[in-house]
Design a protein around this motif. Structure first.
Motif, short mmCIF file in Angstrom:
data_model
loop_
_atom_site.label_atom_id
_atom_site.label_comp_id
_atom_site.label_asym_id
_atom_site.label_seq_id
_atom_site.Cartn_x
_atom_site.Cartn_y
_atom_site.Cartn_z
N LEU A 88 4.90 -19.24 2.09
CA LEU A 88 5.01 -18.21 3.12
C LEU A 88 5.02 -18.83 4.51
O LEU A 88 4.54 -19.95 4.71
N PRO A 89 5.54 -18.13 5.50
CA PRO A 89 5.55 -18.69 6.86
C PRO A 89 4.18 -18.69 7.52
O PRO A 89 3.90 -19.53 8.37
N ALA A 90 3.31 -17.74 7.18
CA ALA A 90 1.98 -17.67 7.77
C ALA A 90 1.03 -18.59 6.99
O ALA A 90 0.48 -18.20 5.97
N GLY A 91 0.87 -19.80 7.47
CA GLY A 91 -0.01 -20.75 6.80
C GLY A 91 0.68 -21.63 5.79
O GLY A 91 0.05 -22.54 5.25
N GLY A 92 1.95 -21.39 5.49
CA GLY A 92 2.69 -22.21 4.54
C GLY A 92 3.85 -22.92 5.22
O GLY A 92 3.90 -23.04 6.45
N ILE A 93 4.79 -23.39 4.42
CA ILE A 93 5.91 -24.16 4.98
C ILE A 93 7.07 -23.27 5.39
O ILE A 93 7.99 -23.74 6.05
N GLY A 98 10.84 -12.57 5.21
CA GLY A 98 10.95 -11.15 4.90
C GLY A 98 12.36 -10.77 4.49
O GLY A 98 13.33 -11.50 4.72
N ASP A 99 12.48 -9.61 3.86
CA ASP A 99 13.78 -9.08 3.46
C ASP A 99 13.75 -7.57 3.63
O ASP A 99 12.73 -6.93 3.37
N TYR A 100 14.86 -7.00 4.07
CA TYR A 100 14.88 -5.59 4.38
C TYR A 100 14.92 -4.69 3.15
O TYR A 100 14.58 -3.52 3.23
N SER A 101 15.31 -5.22 2.01
CA SER A 101 15.44 -4.39 0.81
C SER A 101 14.29 -4.60 -0.17
O SER A 101 13.72 -3.64 -0.67
N GLY A 108 12.78 -19.66 7.00
CA GLY A 108 13.01 -21.01 7.48
C GLY A 108 14.11 -21.16 8.50
O GLY A 108 14.64 -22.25 8.68
N CYS A 109 14.47 -20.07 9.18
CA CYS A 109 15.47 -20.19 10.23
C CYS A 109 14.80 -20.61 11.54
O CYS A 109 13.59 -20.47 11.71
N LYS A 110 15.60 -21.11 12.45
CA LYS A 110 15.07 -21.46 13.75
C LYS A 110 14.81 -20.21 14.57
O LYS A 110 15.24 -19.11 14.22
N ASP A 115 14.65 -12.25 13.61
CA ASP A 115 14.73 -10.87 14.04
C ASP A 115 13.59 -10.60 15.02
O ASP A 115 12.43 -10.71 14.65
N PRO A 116 13.89 -10.27 16.27
CA PRO A 116 12.80 -10.07 17.24
C PRO A 116 11.90 -8.88 16.93
O PRO A 116 10.77 -8.82 17.40
N ASP A 117 12.39 -7.95 16.13
CA ASP A 117 11.61 -6.75 15.81
C ASP A 117 10.80 -6.88 14.52
O ASP A 117 9.94 -6.04 14.26
N HIS A 118 11.08 -7.91 13.72
CA HIS A 118 10.39 -8.08 12.45
C HIS A 118 9.97 -9.55 12.31
O HIS A 118 10.83 -10.42 12.13
N PRO A 119 8.69 -9.84 12.43
CA PRO A 119 8.23 -11.23 12.30
C PRO A 119 8.60 -11.83 10.94
O PRO A 119 8.50 -11.16 9.91
#
Length: 230
Positions: A88-93, A98-101, A108-110, A115-119
């Motif tokens: 996971l991104p919070a505490g992981g690599i 996240g995914d909308y569906s 892992g994107c820069k 998405d500025p509205d979804h961490p």
């Protein structure tokens, strides 16, 4: 245990239960099913129940009754749960985002592609952050390779290597980038040793067992403890 039972054993924290307590029961910043002080009460009572079951011999009977396949499946499930947290991104690599569906997708994107509205949601260019591949190859594949050759301290070597590579700040793979979050993390890192106040944790147990969710967490703690000691 070594003095009275005369057993050559090693004690270590159960990371599966730690992860379940922190990420599922209490949740990130208290977003879980029950508050942390009630979760501590569940752990407290579970420890006494586990001790009583052991003294009465019931735990050993339960261990013999539970099928071997269920025991192995429980261990595998706990391992996958810990691995999921590590991705996971919070505490992981950060491999998972996240995914909308279906709520879980590749991350892992820069920063410019988030998405500025979804961490932790990536609009495009997934798996292009260099730190992810450092974690995968050095923290993962290299550690597994060292373990295959039965090198002592293989896991520790992998942790140390990734940590040392991540320390220098003027690199693409640093853990301390030059931004407000990186500066705060680096200031905390330079302290080497620090002490946290214990006002919120010292004698903070709430012995209110009226909530059914507490008993669900307690039974889960007890079940995993019995599995871990068989």
């Amino acid at each position: 245990m070594g003095a009275f039972a005369n057993l050559p054993v090693a004690l270590a924290p159960g990371m599966g239960l730690n992860a379940y307590f922190a990420f599922s029961v209490v949740g990130y910043n208290g977003t879980g099913t029950i508050p942390f002080n009630k979760a501590l009460a569940a752990v407290f009572l579970e420890g006494w129940i586990f001790l009583i079951l052991t003294l009465l011999g019931i735990r050993q009977w339960l261990a013999r009754t539970i099928p071997r396949s269920l025991t192995l499946a429980t261990g595998a499930g706990i391992g996958l749960f810990i691995a999921f947290i590590g991705l996971l991104p919070a505490g992981g690599i950060g491999v998972i985002g996240g995914d909308y569906s279906n709520m879980v997708g590749l991350g892992g994107c820069k920063d410019q592609y988030k998405d500025p509205d979804h961490p932790y949601y990536c609009l495009s260019h997934v798996l292009q952050r260099p730190t992810i591949w450092i974690g995968i190859f050095l923290g993962g594949f290299l550690t597994v390779l060292l373990m295959m050759y039965r090198i002592r301290g293989a896991i520790l070597f992998g942790i140390l290597l990734v940590s040392i590579i991540s320390w220098p700040r003027p690199t693409e793979i640093t853990y301390f980038p030059h931004n407000p979050i990186g500066d705060a993390s680096f200031d905390f890192f330079k302290k080497v040793v620090t002490f946290r106040p214990i006002q919120r944790t010292l004698n903070a147990i709430d012995y209110d067992y009226s909530d059914g969710k507490i008993w669900l967490a307690l039974i889960t703690f007890l079940y995993v403890d019995i599995m871990d000691t068989t």
